[in-house]
Design an enzyme around this catalytic site. Structure first.
Site, PDB file in Angstrom:
ATOM      1  N   TYR A 141     -80.882   6.705  73.848  1.00  0.00           N
ATOM      2  CA  TYR A 141     -80.152   6.564  72.884  1.00  0.00           C
ATOM      3  C   TYR A 141     -79.904   5.203  72.240  1.00  0.00           C
ATOM      4  O   TYR A 141     -79.633   4.960  71.142  1.00  0.00           O
ATOM      5  CB  TYR A 141     -78.684   7.201  72.733  1.00  0.00           C
ATOM      6  CG  TYR A 141     -78.467   8.650  73.102  1.00  0.00           C
ATOM      7  CD1 TYR A 141     -79.455   9.325  73.053  1.00  0.00           C
ATOM      8  CD2 TYR A 141     -77.251   9.147  73.367  1.00  0.00           C
ATOM      9  CE1 TYR A 141     -79.515  10.841  73.273  1.00  0.00           C
ATOM     10  CE2 TYR A 141     -77.250  10.436  73.620  1.00  0.00           C
ATOM     11  CZ  TYR A 141     -78.120  11.144  73.442  1.00  0.00           C
ATOM     12  OH  TYR A 141     -78.298  12.724  73.806  1.00  0.00           O
ATOM     13  N   LYS A 189     -85.185  13.623  85.843  1.00  0.00           N
ATOM     14  CA  LYS A 189     -86.567  14.474  85.682  1.00  0.00           C
ATOM     15  C   LYS A 189     -87.812  13.803  86.170  1.00  0.00           C
ATOM     16  O   LYS A 189     -88.558  13.533  85.669  1.00  0.00           O
ATOM     17  CB  LYS A 189     -86.663  14.645  84.075  1.00  0.00           C
ATOM     18  CG  LYS A 189     -87.721  15.810  83.830  1.00  0.00           C
ATOM     19  CD  LYS A 189     -87.284  17.049  84.271  1.00  0.00           C
ATOM     20  CE  LYS A 189     -88.585  17.760  83.646  1.00  0.00           C
ATOM     21  NZ  LYS A 189     -88.576  19.562  84.020  1.00  0.00           N
ATOM     22  N   ASP A 221     -83.630  20.341  84.361  1.00  0.00           N
ATOM     23  CA  ASP A 221     -83.544  21.777  84.052  1.00  0.00           C
ATOM     24  C   ASP A 221     -82.780  22.804  84.997  1.00  0.00           C
ATOM     25  O   ASP A 221     -82.267  23.625  84.839  1.00  0.00           O
ATOM     26  CB  ASP A 221     -85.027  22.263  83.831  1.00  0.00           C
ATOM     27  CG  ASP A 221     -86.018  21.543  84.713  1.00  0.00           C
ATOM     28  OD1 ASP A 221     -85.440  20.834  85.568  1.00  0.00           O
ATOM     29  OD2 ASP A 221     -87.188  21.999  84.686  1.00  0.00           O
ATOM     30  N   ASP A 245     -74.978  14.021  78.102  1.00  0.00           N
ATOM     31  CA  ASP A 245     -74.529  14.329  76.788  1.00  0.00           C
ATOM     32  C   ASP A 245     -74.744  15.853  76.916  1.00  0.00           C
ATOM     33  O   ASP A 245     -73.510  16.796  76.527  1.00  0.00           O
ATOM     34  CB  ASP A 245     -75.401  13.924  75.710  1.00  0.00           C
ATOM     35  CG  ASP A 245     -74.871  13.901  74.528  1.00  0.00           C
ATOM     36  OD1 ASP A 245     -73.586  14.428  74.236  1.00  0.00           O
ATOM     37  OD2 ASP A 245     -75.576  13.637  73.204  1.00  0.00           O
ATOM     38  N   ASP A 249     -71.230  18.998  77.989  1.00  0.00           N
ATOM     39  CA  ASP A 249     -70.821  19.842  76.824  1.00  0.00           C
ATOM     40  C   ASP A 249     -70.936  21.365  77.469  1.00  0.00           C
ATOM     41  O   ASP A 249     -70.308  22.163  77.282  1.00  0.00           O
ATOM     42  CB  ASP A 249     -71.690  19.871  75.828  1.00  0.00           C
ATOM     43  CG  ASP A 249     -71.125  18.910  74.539  1.00  0.00           C
ATOM     44  OD1 ASP A 249     -70.175  18.314  74.965  1.00  0.00           O
ATOM     45  OD2 ASP A 249     -71.599  19.137  73.312  1.00  0.00           O
TER      46      ASP A 249
END
Ligand code: NAD
Length: 362
Positions: A141, A189, A221, A245, A249
């Site tokens: 980001y 990852k 994942d 992020d 959620d």
């Protein structure tokens, strides 16, 4: 203890839920003999209405000088059409940036009695109590270079992590695990990304300083799947900005109403504590908002800013008792319980807090 706590009620339901959380902090202060200096300052649309900037200089200075900041929410449809620097929401990004908040902590727990209110089967959800620790100021980001190629045929972002960024967020996660179930799952990852391989190396090295905390690693994942299939198997999830992020959620969604979720953003100075929900203009001023996200944020403030673990647990136990006693705001309502308002929910939690023994709660 003496502590200066800055309240930033903001917009919409912000003032209602912050008033509820402040009343709980006052009860904690009198019950445990602390002196909390609770002051208010304007932010967001509430500041714009006074002719000030969304984050007025005086508000920022007060935040920098406080021990902790409790924010309600910002966002007001009245200002939706202004230029972006005059939008209430710009205050949020500005205060997070100015306070240099690099760690975002989002607990997702299912409260006893609310197992059926989430989207999962109650027996899968039962016992869920996880904490997502997300790196907040690095990664994809913020990485440079970024942009869209001049001919418009491609676009690019950069994911870069420095060792010190991984180390400082890692410490937050291990520290948090120490007052929980003492397990950290570091999510990356590493089978594909170099940043993840560095992440894994740094977190693994850090673990030797926290011998009492168990560490495991998981690919993002598989983690996303496991949060939905076996949420109760997690304690602390430690991860980088973008993965966090998304996972925070997802974790919030599996435990049910948005009104229940608290959060903390921490740096090296005062931390910012706020419910996850927004200003909810559709229900503002009607005394129907659920204050538990804000009251849970006050509990996090006690735990992470003031290091008052006993008091933090007492507040959480009071929320649990109120819910077990049948207290339900409209967002949680089920036919078996009458709906109560924001103030009545705060009072139910206050009474439960006053009924707890004043000695340490485990
Ligand atoms: P929202 O979180 O405000 O509301 C989404 C839905 O959830 C609404 O139906 C609302 O009534 C309900 N809800 C939210 N909090 C609740 C609570 N405590 N109790 C019961 N119901 C609750 O999100 P939105 O509608 O997308 O955004 C509204 C405004 O809030 C916008 O201006 C947005 O920019 C702003 N916003 C601010 C923050 C923040 O301050 N951190 C976060 C998200 C959105």
């Amino acid at each position: 203890m003496k502590a200066a706590i800055l309240l930033l009620p903001g917009d919409g339901i912000g003032p209602e839920v912050v008033a509820a959380a402040a009343s709980i902090l006052r009860v904690v202060a009198s019950r445990y003999r602390h002196q909390f200096d609770l002051r208010e300052a304007p932010i967001g649309g509430a500041a714009l209405r006074l002719g000030l900037a969304p984050l007025p200089d005086e508000t920022l200075t007060a935040a920098q000088n406080a021990d902790a900041v409790l924010l309600g929410a910002v966002g007001d449809p009245e200002f939706d059409r202004g230029d972006s620097s005059r939008r209430p929401e710009s205050a949020l990004l500005a205060i997070r940036r100015e306070l240099k908040l690099y760690a975002n902590l989002r607990p997702a727990r299912v409260w006893p009695g609310l197992e059926a209110s989430g989207p999962l089967k109650p027996d899968i959800l039962a016992g869920t109590d996880m904490l997502v620790v997300r790196e907040l100021t690095g990664g994809l980001y913020y990485g440079e270079p970024r942009g869209i190629a001049e001919d418009g045929t491609s676009a690019y972002n950069t994911m870069r992590y420095y060792r010190h960024e991984i180390e400082r967020i890692g410490r937050r996660a291990f520290d948090a695990a120490r007052v929980r179930k003492k397990r950290v799952t570091s999510v990356d990852k590493a089978n594909v990304l170099e940043t993840s391989r560095l992440w894994r190396e740094v977190v693994t090295a850090l673990a030797s300083e926290f011998a009492d905390v168990a560490l495991d690693h998981m690919y993002v994942d598989s983690c996303a799947m496991k949060v939905a299939l076996a949420p109760s198997s997690f304690d602390v999830i430690l991860t980088e900005n973008m993965f966090g992020d998304i996972l925070s959620d997802e974790a919030g969604a599996v435990v049910g109403s948005l009104g229940l979720l608290p959060s903390a953003s921490l740096g090296d100075g005062p931390g910012l504590f706020e419910p996850v929900h927004g200003s909810a203009p559709d229900i503002a001023g009607k005394d129907v908002a659920n204050p538990i996200g804000a009251i849970g944020s006050a509990a996090m403030l006690l735990r992470y800013a003031l290091r008052l673990e006993t008091e933090a647990r007492a507040v959480e136990q009071a929320i649990e008792k109120a819910l077990l006693g049948g207290a339900r705001t409209a967002d949680l309502a089920d036919p078996a319980h009458p709906r109560i308002g924001t103030r009545e929910m705060a009072m139910a939690i206050e009474s439960a807090l006053l009924a707890l023994p004043p000695t340490p709660v485990n």
